[in-house]
Design an enzyme around this catalytic site. Sequence first.
Site, PDB file in Angstrom:
ATOM      1  N   ARG A  41       0.830  -1.194   0.000  1.00 47.26           N
ATOM      2  CA  ARG A  41       0.000   0.000   0.000  1.00 47.26           C
ATOM      3  C   ARG A  41       0.863   1.242   0.000  1.00 47.26           C
ATOM      4  NH1 ARG A  41      -4.765   0.199   4.026  1.00 47.26           N
ATOM      5  NH2 ARG A  41      -3.073   0.345   5.538  1.00 47.26           N
ATOM      6  N   SER A  83       7.309  -5.315   6.958  1.00 50.43           N
ATOM      7  CA  SER A  83       7.013  -6.293   8.010  1.00 50.43           C
ATOM      8  C   SER A  83       7.659  -7.651   7.748  1.00 50.43           C
ATOM      9  CB  SER A  83       5.501  -6.408   8.196  1.00 50.43           C
ATOM     10  OG  SER A  83       4.997  -5.151   8.596  1.00 50.43           O
ATOM     11  N   ASP A  95       4.698  -3.038  11.115  1.00 48.04           N
ATOM     12  CA  ASP A  95       3.288  -2.704  11.297  1.00 48.04           C
ATOM     13  C   ASP A  95       2.925  -2.405  12.755  1.00 48.04           C
ATOM     14  OD1 ASP A  95       3.755  -5.314  12.014  1.00 48.04           O
ATOM     15  OD2 ASP A  95       1.955  -6.135  11.098  1.00 48.04           O
TER      16      ASP A  95
HETATM   17 MG    MG Z   1      -1.576  -6.277   9.338  1.00 47.07          MG
END
Ligand code: MG
Length: 494
Positions: A105, A174, A227
């Site tokens: 994203r 992440s 995250d």
């Molecule tokens: Mg997540």
Amino acid sequence: MRKAAAAAVAAAAAVGVALLVRRQLREAKRWGRADAVLRELEERCAAPRARLRQVADAMAVEMHAGLASEGGSKLKMIISYVDALPSGEEKGVFYALDLGGTNFRVLRVQLGGKEGRVIKQEHDEISIPPHLMTGGSNELFDFIASSLAKFVASEGEDFHLAEGRQRELGFTFSFPVKQTSIASGTLINWTKGFSIDETVGEDVVTELTKALERQGLDMKVTALINDTIGTLAGGRYDDNDVIAAVILGTGTNAAYVERANAIPKWHDLLPKSGDMVINMEWGNFRSSHLPLTEFDQALDAESLNPGEQVYEKLISGMYLGEIVRRVLLKMAEEASLFGDEVPPKLKIPFIIRTPYMSMMHCDRSPDLRTVGAKLKDILGVQSTSLKTRRLVVDVCDIVAKRAACLAAAGIHGILKKLGRDVPNTDKQRTVIAVDGGLYEHYTIFAECVESTLRDMLGEEVSSTIVIKLAKDGSGIGAALLAAAHSQYREAEEL
Ligand code: MG
Ligand code: ADP
């Protein structure tokens, strides 16, 4: 003649009765066995208050050990180099890039300081072509950078980059990283289906920066985070009393704000005053006090990372449905739960996904219609008795509640480490930001986390502790951290 016929009828009836009795006996034995499996599961998963306290104590002890020395604990307690969380004063346009799964994203936000807050925010979600997940690192980073360049090119007039300033980006990555500063860290290994050998051991920020340059995009990567830290930052921006973030999604992790002088292993790094965000990597927590069953042991042994992420395997969305499957398989094999034959699909690992489990668990219809329908969909079992469906719900209940209790005990451990588990005279609020699909969508689970924590803390302390759903806070959190660590920060403060 009539007499003989009557005798024959009587004999046949007797045989019928005997058969019926035998069948009933067999049935009773079957249910008895299924009940025994359930009772044993219940016993082994039991997490009474005293036990949860031991788990919380162990979490706090491991936190201390992990902060004391590198490798001192199963908890890595990684220093994130995030020494400033967003204050609300941030101003300007900032970007975020979130890579950690099959989609990534991009996001931009226009911040207007204390008054304006988030003036405007836009994001885009892009799926990564599968061949790039196992190709070369340049190809992957070029794809990401070109997507980001397109996103920047589509920027409307509502976003104003101040004159003479470079664009700044918060990068949520992440994957396991050895962090070396707020904006550098080397990749330890890829996970989640990515496999790009040449990037391992390289600085991910350098890789991304080079790719941005190749795209002709003038953008500085200001913060490299994960995250959990993004959620903490997003949570803090919304609520100044947020001191920790917990992810309860596919996986689980926690991050919290520690005093820098309470981090002994941080001997050669400056400064030693102020705050430092610690990425606990708490999924790897383990303790002899964790209530483990034969099902957990088998799941772990057959997993890709045996002996690792033991806590995560007890509480996160990736595994809860799989634990349920293993219990049901035993009940099917030993007590013919689904009839004389074990449904072949029940033998397929991970076929019962946690969202299905929660749908069955939350079925409120008197005849457990959803449970029946799901068992048919997932396992191809045509029909089930109400008793079978009830047993399935009972198994879900035990597995989900153990998970929720243990998650609550973990949060209690963090509060303990920070001295927030005892009454404070000024009634200071303490807020934990929680994100993740498991917590967000599995109502029974979320409610149980909260009620267990309340129960552990007692009424007086719980009245000052808030668990807050911070939905998707990590995206904007990364942009906010880019702002809080901006290269122009000091100039602005002067
Ligand atoms: Mg997540
Ligand atoms: P991720 O953790 O992969 O970043 P999310 O935070 O969205 O993604 O969490 C997704 C996970 O949440 C799923 O893998 C699943 O385990 C769990 N989940 C999603 N929906 C539900 C649901 N309705 N009930 C229970 N668990 C769910």
